[in-house]
Design an enzyme around this catalytic site. Structure first.
Site, PDB file in Angstrom:
ATOM      1  N   SER A 143       0.878  -1.180   0.000  1.00  0.00           N
ATOM      2  CA  SER A 143       0.000   0.000   0.000  1.00  0.00           C
ATOM      3  C   SER A 143       0.911   1.225   0.000  1.00  0.00           C
ATOM      4  O   SER A 143       2.082   1.134   0.393  1.00  0.00           O
ATOM      5  CB  SER A 143      -0.835  -0.001   1.283  1.00  0.00           C
ATOM      6  N   TYR A 155      -2.150  -1.118  10.532  1.00  0.00           N
ATOM      7  CA  TYR A 155      -2.193  -1.385   9.084  1.00  0.00           C
ATOM      8  C   TYR A 155      -0.887  -0.897   8.443  1.00  0.00           C
ATOM      9  O   TYR A 155      -0.254  -1.615   7.665  1.00  0.00           O
ATOM     10  CB  TYR A 155      -3.404  -0.685   8.470  1.00  0.00           C
ATOM     11  N   LYS A 159       2.054  -2.954   6.326  1.00  0.00           N
ATOM     12  CA  LYS A 159       2.345  -2.632   4.931  1.00  0.00           C
ATOM     13  C   LYS A 159       3.798  -2.194   4.747  1.00  0.00           C
ATOM     14  O   LYS A 159       4.415  -2.478   3.716  1.00  0.00           O
ATOM     15  CB  LYS A 159       1.350  -1.597   4.398  1.00  0.00           C
TER      16      LYS A 159
HETATM   17  P1  NAD Z   1     -11.355  -6.219  -0.133  1.00  0.00           P
HETATM   18  O1  NAD Z   1     -11.828  -6.375   1.278  1.00  0.00           O
HETATM   19  O2  NAD Z   1     -12.325  -5.754  -1.148  1.00  0.00           O
HETATM   20  O3  NAD Z   1     -10.707  -7.594  -0.632  1.00  0.00           O
HETATM   21  C1  NAD Z   1      -9.840  -8.337   0.194  1.00  0.00           C
HETATM   22  C2  NAD Z   1     -10.118  -9.828   0.000  1.00  0.00           C
HETATM   23  O4  NAD Z   1      -9.204 -10.559   0.846  1.00  0.00           O
HETATM   24  C3  NAD Z   1     -11.535 -10.226   0.453  1.00  0.00           C
HETATM   25  O5  NAD Z   1     -12.156 -11.009  -0.555  1.00  0.00           O
HETATM   26  C4  NAD Z   1     -11.307 -11.043   1.707  1.00  0.00           C
HETATM   27  O6  NAD Z   1     -12.266 -12.103   1.905  1.00  0.00           O
HETATM   28  C5  NAD Z   1      -9.914 -11.615   1.448  1.00  0.00           C
HETATM   29  N1  NAD Z   1      -9.267 -12.048   2.684  1.00  0.00           N
HETATM   30  C6  NAD Z   1      -9.273 -11.437   3.899  1.00  0.00           C
HETATM   31  N2  NAD Z   1      -8.606 -12.174   4.782  1.00  0.00           N
HETATM   32  C7  NAD Z   1      -8.163 -13.277   4.119  1.00  0.00           C
HETATM   33  C8  NAD Z   1      -7.404 -14.403   4.510  1.00  0.00           C
HETATM   34  N3  NAD Z   1      -6.993 -14.578   5.779  1.00  0.00           N
HETATM   35  N4  NAD Z   1      -7.109 -15.338   3.568  1.00  0.00           N
HETATM   36  C9  NAD Z   1      -7.552 -15.197   2.299  1.00  0.00           C
HETATM   37  N5  NAD Z   1      -8.292 -14.157   1.875  1.00  0.00           N
HETATM   38  C10 NAD Z   1      -8.586 -13.205   2.786  1.00  0.00           C
HETATM   39  O7  NAD Z   1     -10.101  -5.245  -0.043  1.00  0.00           O
HETATM   40  P2  NAD Z   1      -9.053  -4.727  -1.147  1.00  0.00           P
HETATM   41  O8  NAD Z   1      -8.964  -3.270  -0.938  1.00  0.00           O
HETATM   42  O9  NAD Z   1      -9.318  -5.271  -2.478  1.00  0.00           O
HETATM   43  O10 NAD Z   1      -7.709  -5.358  -0.549  1.00  0.00           O
HETATM   44  C11 NAD Z   1      -6.774  -6.087  -1.342  1.00  0.00           C
HETATM   45  C12 NAD Z   1      -5.375  -5.680  -0.936  1.00  0.00           C
HETATM   46  O11 NAD Z   1      -5.156  -4.321  -1.318  1.00  0.00           O
HETATM   47  C13 NAD Z   1      -5.105  -5.735   0.561  1.00  0.00           C
HETATM   48  O12 NAD Z   1      -3.825  -6.272   0.796  1.00  0.00           O
HETATM   49  C14 NAD Z   1      -5.156  -4.286   0.990  1.00  0.00           C
HETATM   50  O13 NAD Z   1      -4.421  -4.037   2.148  1.00  0.00           O
HETATM   51  C15 NAD Z   1      -4.568  -3.621  -0.236  1.00  0.00           C
HETATM   52  N6  NAD Z   1      -4.825  -2.185  -0.393  1.00  0.00           N
HETATM   53  C16 NAD Z   1      -6.093  -1.696  -0.447  1.00  0.00           C
HETATM   54  C17 NAD Z   1      -6.294  -0.336  -0.589  1.00  0.00           C
HETATM   55  C18 NAD Z   1      -7.675   0.290  -0.651  1.00  0.00           C
HETATM   56  O14 NAD Z   1      -7.799   1.530  -0.533  1.00  0.00           O
HETATM   57  N7  NAD Z   1      -8.716  -0.490  -0.859  1.00  0.00           N
HETATM   58  C19 NAD Z   1      -5.190   0.538  -0.694  1.00  0.00           C
HETATM   59  C20 NAD Z   1      -3.921   0.002  -0.626  1.00  0.00           C
HETATM   60  C21 NAD Z   1      -3.737  -1.362  -0.488  1.00  0.00           C
END
Ligand code: NAD
Length: 274
Positions: A143, A155, A159
């Site tokens: 992130s 968080y 990251k």
């Molecule tokens: P999201 O919640 O839409 O998707 C995350 C998915 O991970 C979900 O389907 C959830 O069921 C799954 N998950 C959670 N725990 C799990 C586990 N123990 N084992 C397997 N699957 C699991 O969120 P997202 O935003 O798409 O997140 C994806 C990645 O992107 C994450 O690593 C998050 O930290 C990162 N991220 C997100 C953002 C944002 O603003 N959304 C920004 C930077 C980084």
């Protein structure tokens, strides 16, 4: 890795958000998909859409915080498609509402287990396979919070660790001289379901300031980029062999410069801009 067609990608956290968008984009590139998540209904939904679009997709329930389940995932992916070329260690959860001294051991285990150990488990289970093939690529989802001052509490801690893990993997792979590459994905705000995984620390009672921060985070995520744009950047980054894939508006570069200047000048961290 320039040619993706016909190759096999494993995406964790594929049932929603960035993982779903990555799976969809990689399928459009002609890759075969192994979709992993704890959300089985979500996996079935995503797989059905990919198969309707003509892709081959296998779904595997996997909690990435379990080393055993990630090893099983690697074995099942191999038995489904005979090879794995791209591994997206993407599953992740939001942080804990609470001050650093209010988080208990279970809070830390929860977020470190998914966000950090999930990626470490993926590296241990898959990189030896990629090295044996002499070809492959790993994308770890960190992130912008892993580059900037730690304004998002636990968080941010996880990251920063994923960025460090990815850099360490980069050096290790470079020394092998193999054809295996690695990228670290550092998105800004993205419009996904991640806010629903936010938890309140066990010891933390109601607190208007913390609620205001949680509301702000939800608003930023709701106004974030389209996950499909992030997936486009990832595919371009893999083809170009880019290590850092940073997405979102350009404010991050100045914030990162300020962080480095603060450290070099021995100043405390500047106020965060969320
Ligand atoms: P999201 O919640 O839409 O998707 C995350 C998915 O991970 C979900 O389907 C959830 O069921 C799954 N998950 C959670 N725990 C799990 C586990 N123990 N084992 C397997 N699957 C699991 O969120 P997202 O935003 O798409 O997140 C994806 C990645 O992107 C994450 O690593 C998050 O930290 C990162 N991220 C997100 C953002 C944002 O603003 N959304 C920004 C930077 C980084």
């Amino acid at each position: 890795m320039k040619e993706l067609r016909g190759k096999v990608a494993v995406v964790t956290g594929a049932a929603s958000g960035i993982g779903e968008a990555l799976a969809t984009r990689l399928a459009a590139e002609g890759m075969k998909l192994v979709l992993a998540d704890v959300d089985e209904a979500g996996l079935e939904r995503v797989a059905a859409a990919l198969v309707r679009g003509g892709a081959e997709a296998a779904v595997i329930r996997c909690d990435v915080s379990s080393a055993q389940q990630v090893e099983d995932l690697a074995r099942e992916a191999l038995s489904a498609f005979g090879a794995v070329h791209l591994v997206c260690n993407n599953a992740g959860i939001a942080g804990t509402t609470g001050r650093m001294w209010e988080l208990d051991a279970a809070d830390w285990q929860r977020i470190l287990g998914v966000n950090l150990l999930g990626a470490a488990n993926g590296i241990r289970a898959f990189v030896p396979l990629l090295l044996r093939q002499g070809e492959g690529h790993v994308v770890n989802t960190a992130s912008q919070a892993g580059l900037l001052p730690a304004a998002l509490g636990d968080y941010s801690v996880t990251k920063h660790a994923v960025v460090a893990l990815s850099e360490a993997l980069y050096y290790d792979l470079a020394l092998t001289g193999s054809g295996v590459g690695v990228s670290v994905l550092c998105p800004g705000w993205v419009r996904t379901n991640i806010a629903s995984s936010r938890r309140v620390a066990g010891a933390a009672g109601p607190d208007p300031m913390r609620e205001a921060v949680s509301d702000l985070l939800r608003a930023r995520i709701a106004g974030g980029s389209d996950p499909a744009e992030v997936a486009d950047r990832v595919v371009a980054g893999i083809r170009e062999g880019r290590f850092y894939i940073v997405t979102g508006d350009d404010g991050w570069a100045n914030a990162l410069r300020t962080r480095v200047e603060d450290i070099v000048a021995s100043r405390p961290p500047s106020p965060p801009s969320l």
